[in-house]
Design a protein around this motif. Structure first.
Motif, PDB file in Angstrom:
ATOM      1  N   ASP A 173     -14.170 -12.175  -4.283  1.00 29.05           N
ATOM      2  CA  ASP A 173     -14.343 -11.967  -5.725  1.00 29.05           C
ATOM      3  C   ASP A 173     -15.777 -11.612  -6.102  1.00 29.05           C
ATOM      4  OD1 ASP A 173     -15.518 -14.414  -5.293  1.00 29.05           O
ATOM      5  OD2 ASP A 173     -14.107 -15.557  -6.523  1.00 29.05           O
ATOM      6  N   ASP A 174     -16.695 -11.712  -5.170  1.00 26.24           N
ATOM      7  CA  ASP A 174     -18.080 -11.326  -5.430  1.00 26.24           C
ATOM      8  C   ASP A 174     -18.283  -9.908  -4.881  1.00 26.24           C
ATOM      9  OD1 ASP A 174     -20.802 -10.918  -5.598  1.00 26.24           O
ATOM     10  OD2 ASP A 174     -21.349 -12.893  -4.809  1.00 26.24           O
ATOM     11  N   GLU A 175     -18.291  -8.939  -5.788  1.00 27.24           N
ATOM     12  CA  GLU A 175     -18.348  -7.539  -5.366  1.00 27.24           C
ATOM     13  C   GLU A 175     -19.647  -7.177  -4.665  1.00 27.24           C
ATOM     14  OE1 GLU A 175     -17.476  -5.393  -8.927  1.00 27.24           O
ATOM     15  OE2 GLU A 175     -15.555  -6.427  -9.192  1.00 27.24           O
ATOM     16  N   SER A 176     -20.663  -8.013  -4.775  1.00 27.92           N
ATOM     17  CA  SER A 176     -21.901  -7.740  -4.047  1.00 27.92           C
ATOM     18  C   SER A 176     -21.692  -7.866  -2.542  1.00 27.92           C
ATOM     19  CB  SER A 176     -23.018  -8.684  -4.505  1.00 27.92           C
ATOM     20  OG  SER A 176     -22.752 -10.018  -4.132  1.00 27.92           O
ATOM     21  N   TYR A 177     -20.582  -8.477  -2.135  1.00 29.49           N
ATOM     22  CA  TYR A 177     -20.261  -8.608  -0.713  1.00 29.49           C
ATOM     23  C   TYR A 177     -19.264  -7.552  -0.241  1.00 29.49           C
ATOM     24  CZ  TYR A 177     -22.834 -12.959  -0.292  1.00 29.49           C
ATOM     25  OH  TYR A 177     -23.837 -13.901  -0.269  1.00 29.49           O
ATOM     26  N   PHE A 230     -11.274  -0.289  -6.774  1.00 31.61           N
ATOM     27  CA  PHE A 230     -10.852  -1.200  -7.838  1.00 31.61           C
ATOM     28  C   PHE A 230      -9.339  -1.150  -8.051  1.00 31.61           C
ATOM     29  CE2 PHE A 230     -15.366  -0.756  -9.492  1.00 31.61           C
ATOM     30  CZ  PHE A 230     -15.748  -1.994  -8.983  1.00 31.61           C
ATOM     31  N   LYS A 231      -8.743   0.013  -7.801  1.00 29.92           N
ATOM     32  CA  LYS A 231      -7.285   0.110  -7.885  1.00 29.92           C
ATOM     33  C   LYS A 231      -6.648  -0.737  -6.791  1.00 29.92           C
ATOM     34  CE  LYS A 231      -3.287   1.737  -9.249  1.00 29.92           C
ATOM     35  NZ  LYS A 231      -2.699   1.372 -10.562  1.00 29.92           N
ATOM     36  N   LEU A 232      -7.180  -0.646  -5.579  1.00 25.84           N
ATOM     37  CA  LEU A 232      -6.656  -1.460  -4.481  1.00 25.84           C
ATOM     38  C   LEU A 232      -6.806  -2.948  -4.808  1.00 25.84           C
ATOM     39  CD1 LEU A 232      -7.994   0.395  -1.296  1.00 25.84           C
ATOM     40  CD2 LEU A 232      -5.795   0.651  -2.438  1.00 25.84           C
ATOM     41  N   GLN A 233      -7.953  -3.300  -5.363  1.00 25.63           N
ATOM     42  CA  GLN A 233      -8.188  -4.693  -5.724  1.00 25.63           C
ATOM     43  C   GLN A 233      -7.152  -5.174  -6.735  1.00 25.63           C
ATOM     44  OE1 GLN A 233     -11.392  -5.369  -8.423  1.00 25.63           O
ATOM     45  NE2 GLN A 233     -11.865  -7.414  -7.597  1.00 25.63           N
ATOM     46  N   SER A 234      -6.892  -4.371  -7.750  1.00 18.26           N
ATOM     47  CA  SER A 234      -5.984  -4.806  -8.818  1.00 18.26           C
ATOM     48  C   SER A 234      -4.557  -4.969  -8.318  1.00 18.26           C
ATOM     49  CB  SER A 234      -6.027  -3.813  -9.982  1.00 18.26           C
ATOM     50  OG  SER A 234      -5.489  -2.551  -9.617  1.00 18.26           O
ATOM     51  N   VAL A 235      -4.144  -4.104  -7.395  1.00 21.28           N
ATOM     52  CA  VAL A 235      -2.765  -4.147  -6.919  1.00 21.28           C
ATOM     53  C   VAL A 235      -2.560  -5.247  -5.875  1.00 21.28           C
ATOM     54  CG1 VAL A 235      -0.966  -2.855  -5.695  1.00 21.28           C
ATOM     55  CG2 VAL A 235      -2.340  -1.719  -7.441  1.00 21.28           C
ATOM     56  N   LEU A 236      -3.549  -5.467  -4.997  1.00 23.57           N
ATOM     57  CA  LEU A 236      -3.386  -6.428  -3.897  1.00 23.57           C
ATOM     58  C   LEU A 236      -3.913  -7.821  -4.225  1.00 23.57           C
ATOM     59  CD1 LEU A 236      -2.065  -5.660  -1.155  1.00 23.57           C
ATOM     60  CD2 LEU A 236      -2.883  -3.682  -2.429  1.00 23.57           C
ATOM     61  N   ARG A 257     -17.090 -13.913   8.119  1.00 24.44           N
ATOM     62  CA  ARG A 257     -18.129 -14.811   7.627  1.00 24.44           C
ATOM     63  C   ARG A 257     -17.893 -15.225   6.178  1.00 24.44           C
ATOM     64  NH1 ARG A 257     -22.439 -14.502  11.267  1.00 24.44           N
ATOM     65  NH2 ARG A 257     -21.479 -14.240  13.313  1.00 24.44           N
ATOM     66  N   ARG A 258     -17.114 -14.448   5.451  1.00 21.95           N
ATOM     67  CA  ARG A 258     -16.792 -14.797   4.071  1.00 21.95           C
ATOM     68  C   ARG A 258     -15.371 -15.333   3.936  1.00 21.95           C
ATOM     69  NH1 ARG A 258     -20.289 -15.578   0.132  1.00 21.95           N
ATOM     70  NH2 ARG A 258     -18.902 -14.628  -1.407  1.00 21.95           N
ATOM     71  N   GLY A 259     -14.537 -15.105   4.949  1.00 19.27           N
ATOM     72  CA  GLY A 259     -13.163 -15.571   4.889  1.00 19.27           C
ATOM     73  C   GLY A 259     -12.352 -14.875   3.828  1.00 19.27           C
ATOM     74  N   ALA A 260     -12.593 -13.565   3.629  1.00 21.93           N
ATOM     75  CA  ALA A 260     -11.908 -12.843   2.556  1.00 21.93           C
ATOM     76  C   ALA A 260     -11.851 -11.352   2.869  1.00 21.93           C
ATOM     77  CB  ALA A 260     -12.623 -13.065   1.220  1.00 21.93           C
ATOM     78  N   TYR A 261     -10.901 -10.685   2.224  1.00 19.95           N
ATOM     79  CA  TYR A 261     -10.747  -9.234   2.320  1.00 19.95           C
ATOM     80  C   TYR A 261     -11.504  -8.543   1.179  1.00 19.95           C
ATOM     81  CZ  TYR A 261      -6.720  -9.361   5.571  1.00 19.95           C
ATOM     82  OH  TYR A 261      -5.884  -9.531   6.655  1.00 19.95           O
ATOM     83  N   TYR A 262     -11.884  -7.299   1.431  1.00 14.59           N
ATOM     84  CA  TYR A 262     -12.344  -6.445   0.339  1.00 14.59           C
ATOM     85  C   TYR A 262     -12.004  -4.995   0.671  1.00 14.59           C
ATOM     86  CZ  TYR A 262     -16.517  -5.495   3.253  1.00 14.59           C
ATOM     87  OH  TYR A 262     -17.364  -5.138   4.279  1.00 14.59           O
ATOM     88  N   MET A 292       0.833  -1.210   0.000  1.00 16.60           N
ATOM     89  CA  MET A 292       0.000   0.000   0.000  1.00 16.60           C
ATOM     90  C   MET A 292       0.865   1.257   0.000  1.00 16.60           C
ATOM     91  SD  MET A 292      -3.377  -0.602   0.047  1.00 16.60           S
ATOM     92  CE  MET A 292      -4.151   0.761   0.915  1.00 16.60           C
ATOM     93  N   GLU A 293       1.948   1.211   0.758  1.00 17.20           N
ATOM     94  CA  GLU A 293       2.829   2.372   0.840  1.00 17.20           C
ATOM     95  C   GLU A 293       3.722   2.496  -0.386  1.00 17.20           C
ATOM     96  OE1 GLU A 293       6.235   4.332   3.791  1.00 17.20           O
ATOM     97  OE2 GLU A 293       5.253   2.448   4.336  1.00 17.20           O
TER      98      GLU A 293
END
Length: 201
Positions: free
Chosen positions: A182-186, A168-174, A147-152, A38-39
């Motif tokens: 991977d389900d953006e509705s969550y 979306f930038k954070l998603q692409s880099v990390l 409950r989902r076992g994932a980061y967003y 991130m830095e």
């Protein structure tokens, strides 16, 4: 903290029903390297705080478990200087908020607290771990849903809008460094009550 009922659902019973895999507190250690990315790659500094959100239950056993977690965090405060406080928000959620200039100490403290809840038999009460970052007045968070076992990613603009370009930038880099949802509705937001405030304030 302005969390809507839909957030309560996704971090609670709905997400438990739809869970893709079991949460693992070891996932939290992914943030130990993610904060460096991130830095270095995105120019974000950690905000010096992280938080663990959980839902309470009217039980003496649960109260004892929370006291045990507090004792662990108090010991950590002596060892690493990681401060903490606990509060209950207007929606009935409880939070352990941790403060430290060293992001690795924050990750370790959140992990210890979450792991202790699980050992005490209350892992199902864990909702989210939240790690805050900032750059040029832009706030960004990584939220780990137990409950989902994932980061967003989450980047609020005020109290009801979000900066999807940042997310979306954070998603692409990390992606690949963190286990991402991977389900953006969550990707449910944790709105602050006041623009610029933290979700846990």
């Amino acid at each position: 903290m302005g969390i809507f009922d839909t957030i309560r659902a996704v971090l609670g019973t709905s997400a438990e029903t739809d869970a893709t895999r079991e949460a693992d507190p070891e996932d939290l250690f992914g943030m130990s390297t993610a904060y460096m990315t991130m830095e270095a790659d995105l120019g974000y500094d950690h905000c010096g705080e992280a938080a663990l959100c959980f839902s309470g239950v009217d039980s003496t056993r649960f109260d004892d478990a929370v006291e045990t977690v507090e004792a662990i965090l108090e010991a950590g405060e002596i060892d690493t200087g990681t401060g903490f406080h606990r509060h209950e928000d207007d929606h009935g959620y409880q939070w352990f908020v941790l403060e430290d200039d060293d992001p690795e100490d924050l990750v370790t403290s959140v992990h210890f607290a979450a792991d202790q809840f699980i050992e005490e038999g209350f892992g199902s009460r864990l909702l989210a771990a939240v790690f805050g970052f900032e750059r040029d007045g832009v706030d960004a968070y990584w939220i780990y849903s137990f409950r989902r076992g994932a980061y967003y990613p989450f980047s609020p603009k005020g109290t009801s809008d979000r900066n999807q370009q940042v997310e979306f930038k954070l998603q692409s880099v990390l992606d690949g460094e963190l286990g991402l949802e991977d389900d953006e509705s969550y990707w449910y937001p944790l709105w602050p009550d006041v623009p610029g405030d933290r979700p846990w304030e």
